[in-house]
Design an enzyme around this catalytic site. Structure first.
Site, PDB file in Angstrom:
ATOM      1  CB  CYS A 120      -0.811   0.160   1.330  1.00  0.00           C
ATOM      2  SG  CYS A 120      -2.035  -1.462   0.958  1.00  0.00           S
ATOM      3  CG  HIS A 253      -2.704   3.427   1.796  1.00  0.00           C
ATOM      4  ND1 HIS A 253      -3.226   2.805   1.013  1.00  0.00           N
ATOM      5  CD2 HIS A 253      -3.586   2.652   3.016  1.00  0.00           C
ATOM      6  CE1 HIS A 253      -3.914   1.903   1.138  1.00  0.00           C
ATOM      7  NE2 HIS A 253      -3.783   1.489   2.272  1.00  0.00           N
ATOM      8  CG  ASN A 283      -6.777  -0.632   1.277  1.00  0.00           C
ATOM      9  OD1 ASN A 283      -5.882  -0.286   0.168  1.00  0.00           O
ATOM     10  ND2 ASN A 283      -6.560  -1.420   2.132  1.00  0.00           N
TER      11      ASN A 283
END
Length: 326
Positions: A120, A253, A283
């Site tokens: 990520c 993020h 996500n």
């Protein structure tokens, strides 16, 4: 010698057509004997929908569409690019890199192309590498992409993880500039935390050893994330000689709205200065920051001349931040 800098001159993004709402996912899981609810998902994550790619769609396919948008926004052609970096944890193949496959799909050849794997945090890592290469004089115009098909590695028997992730891609064109665009960055990793977020399987002799599906200790990730994100952001500000009050937009993020709220609070930033897309995209790992950046640019939120903080944290355990001026 005149200093060289790099600056973002175009952004782009792409989402698969199939939008999966919480209600859609709840129904799918119920058919498999897994119980959850829209309320449970929203309360814990802030996520209301995500996009899943079809079976025959790869990370390079999503990257291609996002790249075309970024190139158009930058007013250049694929042939003008002399560096391609793709951040992904879900590559098309074991090898070659997704970046090489993307290069071929763009119809160009010759320039260096490689993947960055920091989960990520991947886009923050990739952007920092591209900036360094442009400053060093080894590139003039880079295509930096985050692209993921996380739906391929989700365990749909585990409601604590399968509701979190989605597929998508985001891209930027980073160009040499006389004026600073990328102001500072700060990258870190701590491999002692490998086990709290990973896909522990590997290929051996044509078979998969271990599990090929994502596993996560959510509480441990949350605890680590809120601490390291603040430290990385402050370290980046210090390197740039700036303060929290100089930040026009925070683009974290897009993992969990509670992590994002906590980070904003620690940096003394109101939530109306935070770009939030997690509610509609879930996500998307390495894609989430460039996706959110492009969304904010096209919505008229992020504008030329503004100062933007990007930050991410992911499996590895990796984390980092980039401060830039649009």
């Amino acid at each position: 010698m005149t200093p060289r800098y790099s600056r973002i001159v175009g952004t782009g993004s792409f989402l698969p057509a199939r939008r999966v709402s919480n209600d859609d996912l709840v129904a799918q899981l119920a058919a498999q004997g897994v119980e959850t609810s829209d309320e449970w998902i929203v309360e814990r994550t802030g996520i209301r929908a995500r996009h899943f790619a079809d079976k025959d769609v790869t990370a390079s396919d999503l990257a291609l569409e996002a790249s075309r948008q970024a190139l158009a926004a930058a007013g250049c052609e694929a042939a003008d690019i002399d560096l391609i970096i793709v951040a992904t944890s879900t590559p098309d193949m074991v090898f070659p890199s997704t970046a090489c496959i993307l290069q071929h799909k763009l119809g160009v050849a010759g320039c260096p192309a490689f993947d960055v794997q920091a989960v990520c945090s991947g886009f923050v890592y990739a952007l920092t590498v591209a900036d360094a290469m442009i400053r060093a004089g080894t590139a003039r115009r880079a295509l930096v992409v985050g692209s993921e098909v996380f739906s391929r590695i989700l365990n749909f028997q585990d409601r604590t993880t399968c509701v979190l992730f989605g597929d998508g891609a985001g891209a930027v064109v980073l160009e040499v500039s006389d004026e600073p665009g990328i102001l500072a960055s700060d990258l870190h990793a701590d491999g002692s935390h490998v086990g709290i977020l990973c896909v522990p399987g590997n290929v051996y002799g044509g078979e998969i050893l271990g599990s090929p599906l994502l596993t996560m200790d959510g509480q441990a990730v949350f605890k680590l994330a809120v601490g390291v994100l603040e430290k990385a952001a402050r370290a980046t500000l210090d390197k740039a000689g700036m303060q929290e009050s100089d930040i026009d937009w925070l683009i974290p993020h897009q993992a969990n709205i509670r992590i994002m709220q906590s980070t904003a609070r620690k940096l003394r930033l109101p939530m109306d200065k935070v770009v939030v897309t997690v509610d509609q995209h879930g996500n998307t790992s390495a894609a989430s920051i460039p996706l959110a950046l492009d969304h904010a640019v096209r919505a008229g939120q992020v504008q030329a001349g503004q100062t933007v903080m990007l930050e991410g944290v992911g499996g590895g355990f990796t984390w980092g931040a980039v401060l830039l001026k649009m």
